[in-house]
Structure formats: C-alpha cells, structure tokens
Design a protein around this motif. Sequence first.
Motif, PDB file in Angstrom:
ATOM      1  N   ARG A 131      51.761  47.431  49.700  1.00 39.75           N
ATOM      2  CA  ARG A 131      51.303  48.408  50.688  1.00 39.75           C
ATOM      3  C   ARG A 131      49.800  48.544  50.524  1.00 39.75           C
ATOM      4  NH1 ARG A 131      52.788  53.650  50.837  1.00 39.75           N
ATOM      5  NH2 ARG A 131      53.142  53.768  48.615  1.00 39.75           N
ATOM      6  N   PHE A 132      49.088  48.486  51.630  1.00 41.12           N
ATOM      7  CA  PHE A 132      47.636  48.506  51.552  1.00 41.12           C
ATOM      8  C   PHE A 132      47.088  49.916  51.387  1.00 41.12           C
ATOM      9  CE2 PHE A 132      43.463  49.118  53.310  1.00 41.12           C
ATOM     10  CZ  PHE A 132      42.743  48.235  52.542  1.00 41.12           C
ATOM     11  N   SER A 133      46.198  50.046  50.445  1.00 43.41           N
ATOM     12  CA  SER A 133      45.311  51.200  50.310  1.00 43.41           C
ATOM     13  C   SER A 133      44.256  50.798  49.289  1.00 43.41           C
ATOM     14  CB  SER A 133      46.052  52.465  49.846  1.00 43.41           C
ATOM     15  OG  SER A 133      46.278  52.439  48.451  1.00 43.41           O
ATOM     16  N   PRO A 134      43.081  51.386  49.378  1.00 43.47           N
ATOM     17  CA  PRO A 134      42.065  51.088  48.364  1.00 43.47           C
ATOM     18  C   PRO A 134      42.548  51.442  46.952  1.00 43.47           C
ATOM     19  CG  PRO A 134      41.049  52.143  50.253  1.00 43.47           C
ATOM     20  CD  PRO A 134      42.544  52.223  50.453  1.00 43.47           C
ATOM     21  N   GLU A 135      43.318  52.507  46.845  1.00 46.74           N
ATOM     22  CA  GLU A 135      43.827  52.917  45.535  1.00 46.74           C
ATOM     23  C   GLU A 135      44.797  51.884  44.966  1.00 46.74           C
ATOM     24  OE1 GLU A 135      43.942  54.892  48.301  1.00 46.74           O
ATOM     25  OE2 GLU A 135      42.276  56.227  47.765  1.00 46.74           O
ATOM     26  N   HIS A 136      45.694  51.358  45.809  1.00 45.43           N
ATOM     27  CA  HIS A 136      46.634  50.342  45.338  1.00 45.43           C
ATOM     28  C   HIS A 136      45.901  49.072  44.931  1.00 45.43           C
ATOM     29  CE1 HIS A 136      49.970  52.406  47.849  1.00 45.43           C
ATOM     30  NE2 HIS A 136      49.946  52.887  46.624  1.00 45.43           N
ATOM     31  N   ALA A 137      44.881  48.692  45.702  1.00 52.65           N
ATOM     32  CA  ALA A 137      44.100  47.493  45.368  1.00 52.65           C
ATOM     33  C   ALA A 137      43.405  47.670  44.022  1.00 52.65           C
ATOM     34  CB  ALA A 137      43.086  47.199  46.471  1.00 52.65           C
ATOM     35  N   ALA A 138      42.802  48.830  43.818  1.00 54.18           N
ATOM     36  CA  ALA A 138      42.094  49.090  42.561  1.00 54.18           C
ATOM     37  C   ALA A 138      43.062  49.112  41.382  1.00 54.18           C
ATOM     38  CB  ALA A 138      41.330  50.408  42.655  1.00 54.18           C
ATOM     39  N   ARG A 139      44.209  49.725  41.584  1.00 54.99           N
ATOM     40  CA  ARG A 139      45.202  49.818  40.506  1.00 54.99           C
ATOM     41  C   ARG A 139      45.743  48.443  40.142  1.00 54.99           C
ATOM     42  NH1 ARG A 139      50.657  53.217  41.308  1.00 54.99           N
ATOM     43  NH2 ARG A 139      51.607  52.853  39.297  1.00 54.99           N
ATOM     44  N   ALA A 140      46.061  47.627  41.157  1.00 51.40           N
ATOM     45  CA  ALA A 140      46.564  46.276  40.901  1.00 51.40           C
ATOM     46  C   ALA A 140      45.499  45.435  40.199  1.00 51.40           C
ATOM     47  CB  ALA A 140      47.000  45.609  42.203  1.00 51.40           C
ATOM     48  N   ALA A 141      44.246  45.568  40.624  1.00 48.04           N
ATOM     49  CA  ALA A 141      43.165  44.799  39.999  1.00 48.04           C
ATOM     50  C   ALA A 141      42.981  45.194  38.538  1.00 48.04           C
ATOM     51  CB  ALA A 141      41.864  44.999  40.778  1.00 48.04           C
ATOM     52  N   GLU A 142      42.994  46.472  38.264  1.00 47.30           N
ATOM     53  CA  GLU A 142      42.788  46.955  36.895  1.00 47.30           C
ATOM     54  C   GLU A 142      43.944  46.521  35.983  1.00 47.30           C
ATOM     55  OE1 GLU A 142      43.147  49.432  33.446  1.00 47.30           O
ATOM     56  OE2 GLU A 142      44.491  49.635  35.155  1.00 47.30           O
ATOM     57  N   LEU A 143      45.173  46.665  36.456  1.00 43.23           N
ATOM     58  CA  LEU A 143      46.334  46.315  35.642  1.00 43.23           C
ATOM     59  C   LEU A 143      46.396  44.808  35.392  1.00 43.23           C
ATOM     60  CD1 LEU A 143      48.909  47.087  34.158  1.00 43.23           C
ATOM     61  CD2 LEU A 143      50.102  47.076  36.367  1.00 43.23           C
ATOM     62  N   THR A 144      46.163  44.013  36.418  1.00 40.39           N
ATOM     63  CA  THR A 144      46.228  42.562  36.222  1.00 40.39           C
ATOM     64  C   THR A 144      45.082  42.057  35.354  1.00 40.39           C
ATOM     65  OG1 THR A 144      45.150  42.160  38.365  1.00 40.39           O
ATOM     66  CG2 THR A 144      47.573  42.114  38.311  1.00 40.39           C
ATOM     67  N   ALA A 145      43.930  42.697  35.423  1.00 39.49           N
ATOM     68  CA  ALA A 145      42.819  42.314  34.536  1.00 39.49           C
ATOM     69  C   ALA A 145      43.193  42.582  33.079  1.00 39.49           C
ATOM     70  CB  ALA A 145      41.551  43.068  34.918  1.00 39.49           C
ATOM     71  N   ARG A 146      43.809  43.722  32.821  1.00 40.20           N
ATOM     72  CA  ARG A 146      44.246  44.017  31.450  1.00 40.20           C
ATOM     73  C   ARG A 146      45.323  43.042  30.993  1.00 40.20           C
ATOM     74  NH1 ARG A 146      46.672  48.870  30.578  1.00 40.20           N
ATOM     75  NH2 ARG A 146      46.840  49.407  32.760  1.00 40.20           N
ATOM     76  N   GLU A 147      46.252  42.720  31.887  1.00 36.39           N
ATOM     77  CA  GLU A 147      47.327  41.787  31.531  1.00 36.39           C
ATOM     78  C   GLU A 147      46.760  40.406  31.236  1.00 36.39           C
ATOM     79  OE1 GLU A 147      51.155  40.447  30.664  1.00 36.39           O
ATOM     80  OE2 GLU A 147      50.299  42.455  30.774  1.00 36.39           O
ATOM     81  N   ASN A 148      45.783  39.986  32.014  1.00 32.58           N
ATOM     82  CA  ASN A 148      45.171  38.682  31.795  1.00 32.58           C
ATOM     83  C   ASN A 148      44.428  38.637  30.462  1.00 32.58           C
ATOM     84  OD1 ASN A 148      42.811  36.472  32.786  1.00 32.58           O
ATOM     85  ND2 ASN A 148      44.950  36.065  33.272  1.00 32.58           N
ATOM     86  N   GLY A 149      44.001  39.793  29.977  1.00 34.48           N
ATOM     87  CA  GLY A 149      43.319  39.858  28.692  1.00 34.48           C
ATOM     88  C   GLY A 149      44.217  39.548  27.509  1.00 34.48           C
ATOM     89  N   CYS A 150      45.519  39.772  27.652  1.00 34.16           N
ATOM     90  CA  CYS A 150      46.431  39.502  26.535  1.00 34.16           C
ATOM     91  C   CYS A 150      47.347  38.316  26.813  1.00 34.16           C
ATOM     92  CB  CYS A 150      47.266  40.743  26.195  1.00 34.16           C
ATOM     93  SG  CYS A 150      48.375  41.256  27.494  1.00 34.16           S
ATOM     94  N   CYS A 151      47.552  38.001  28.072  1.00 37.77           N
ATOM     95  CA  CYS A 151      48.405  36.871  28.458  1.00 37.77           C
ATOM     96  C   CYS A 151      47.610  35.977  29.404  1.00 37.77           C
ATOM     97  CB  CYS A 151      49.683  37.354  29.125  1.00 37.77           C
ATOM     98  SG  CYS A 151      50.848  38.112  27.991  1.00 37.77           S
ATOM     99  N   SER A 152      46.766  35.163  28.825  1.00 34.91           N
ATOM    100  CA  SER A 152      45.861  34.350  29.635  1.00 34.91           C
ATOM    101  C   SER A 152      46.572  33.261  30.429  1.00 34.91           C
ATOM    102  CB  SER A 152      44.778  33.735  28.752  1.00 34.91           C
ATOM    103  OG  SER A 152      45.362  32.907  27.765  1.00 34.91           O
ATOM    104  N   LEU A 153      47.871  33.108  30.247  1.00 34.13           N
ATOM    105  CA  LEU A 153      48.600  32.101  31.010  1.00 34.13           C
ATOM    106  C   LEU A 153      48.710  32.488  32.486  1.00 34.13           C
ATOM    107  CD1 LEU A 153      51.933  32.863  31.656  1.00 34.13           C
ATOM    108  CD2 LEU A 153      51.753  33.087  29.189  1.00 34.13           C
ATOM    109  N   PHE A 154      48.557  33.773  32.808  1.00 37.14           N
ATOM    110  CA  PHE A 154      48.640  34.223  34.198  1.00 37.14           C
ATOM    111  C   PHE A 154      47.344  33.956  34.949  1.00 37.14           C
ATOM    112  CE2 PHE A 154      51.684  37.293  32.275  1.00 37.14           C
ATOM    113  CZ  PHE A 154      52.791  37.020  33.068  1.00 37.14           C
ATOM    114  N   THR A 155      47.490  33.577  36.219  1.00 35.25           N
ATOM    115  CA  THR A 155      46.372  33.582  37.155  1.00 35.25           C
ATOM    116  C   THR A 155      46.767  34.557  38.243  1.00 35.25           C
ATOM    117  OG1 THR A 155      45.810  31.285  36.694  1.00 35.25           O
ATOM    118  CG2 THR A 155      44.970  32.227  38.756  1.00 35.25           C
ATOM    119  N   PHE A 156      46.036  35.650  38.335  1.00 38.48           N
ATOM    120  CA  PHE A 156      46.286  36.669  39.353  1.00 38.48           C
ATOM    121  C   PHE A 156      45.232  36.534  40.440  1.00 38.48           C
ATOM    122  CE2 PHE A 156      47.840  38.744  35.407  1.00 38.48           C
ATOM    123  CZ  PHE A 156      49.136  39.039  35.794  1.00 38.48           C
ATOM    124  N   THR A 157      45.679  36.557  41.688  1.00 34.08           N
ATOM    125  CA  THR A 157      44.755  36.525  42.820  1.00 34.08           C
ATOM    126  C   THR A 157      45.121  37.671  43.746  1.00 34.08           C
ATOM    127  OG1 THR A 157      44.633  34.116  42.653  1.00 34.08           O
ATOM    128  CG2 THR A 157      43.800  35.133  44.690  1.00 34.08           C
TER     129      THR A 157
END
Length: 125
Positions: A54-80
């Motif tokens: 669902r689109f909202s600036p808040e959802h975009a920011a939350r998804a970006a922040e969470l996936t950035a943290r996840e990529n920090g510990c599980c570098s096998l993921f590529t999130f776009t």
Amino acid sequence: MTHDIVLDQGWAPPACTLPTAERPLRVAEFDALFAETVRAVRREERARLRLELRFSPEHAARAAELTARENGCCSLFTFTLTIAGGGLTLDVAVPPEHAGVLDALQARAGAAARSTAPAEAGRPA
C-alpha cells in the motif's frame, strides 16, 4: 519457542549475522510491515519475490529502513524498493541456493496479504 518457529521456517540462513536472540524481533518487524502494507505477493522467479505494498511515504520509509537493517546482517538479500505511478513495490532477490529463504518470506507475506484482503476491498482506490 518463537525462536524455533523462526528457524524451522528457514527465515534465518546460516550466513545471517544478526544475534540469535534478536531474530524473533526482526521477524516480528517484518510481520508487522507485511500485515499493514502488503496488497499482493508474486513470485517472479525462483530466487525473486515481488511484494506490492500500500502506497504512502510512511510505508516507503519504513520498508526502506527495515530492509536496510536486514541487509546489514543478511547480505544475501537484494532489496529493491520502487516508488512509481502511485505504487510501491518491494522486490526481494537471493542467490538461487537460498531460494528456501524466499519460500518462508513469501509464506509470511502471503498470509499477511490474505488477512488484510477484506479490509482492503472496502477501501476506496
């Protein structure tokens, strides 16, 4: 017990460097994001999953922040994360040998999408 469920579903691959005690908390963060934002789940390829959010600036920011943290510990993921035409999508890719991790992620996101579908149907477009 939550810890065992997380590992049984293939959520945390051996390459994950997130401390074991923090893994259930991270899974809960993804579950909350999925429950609040996932509209559709599509498996584009064996090693790539697309989540329509669902689109909202808040959802975009939350998804970006969470996936950035996840990529920090599980570098096998590529999130776009893509914001275009009033839509928000999150593509998740992994190396083919880790496709099982996407199976678990798809199951969780799909369950969240199904649980919010009746509420979404009643919302104006």
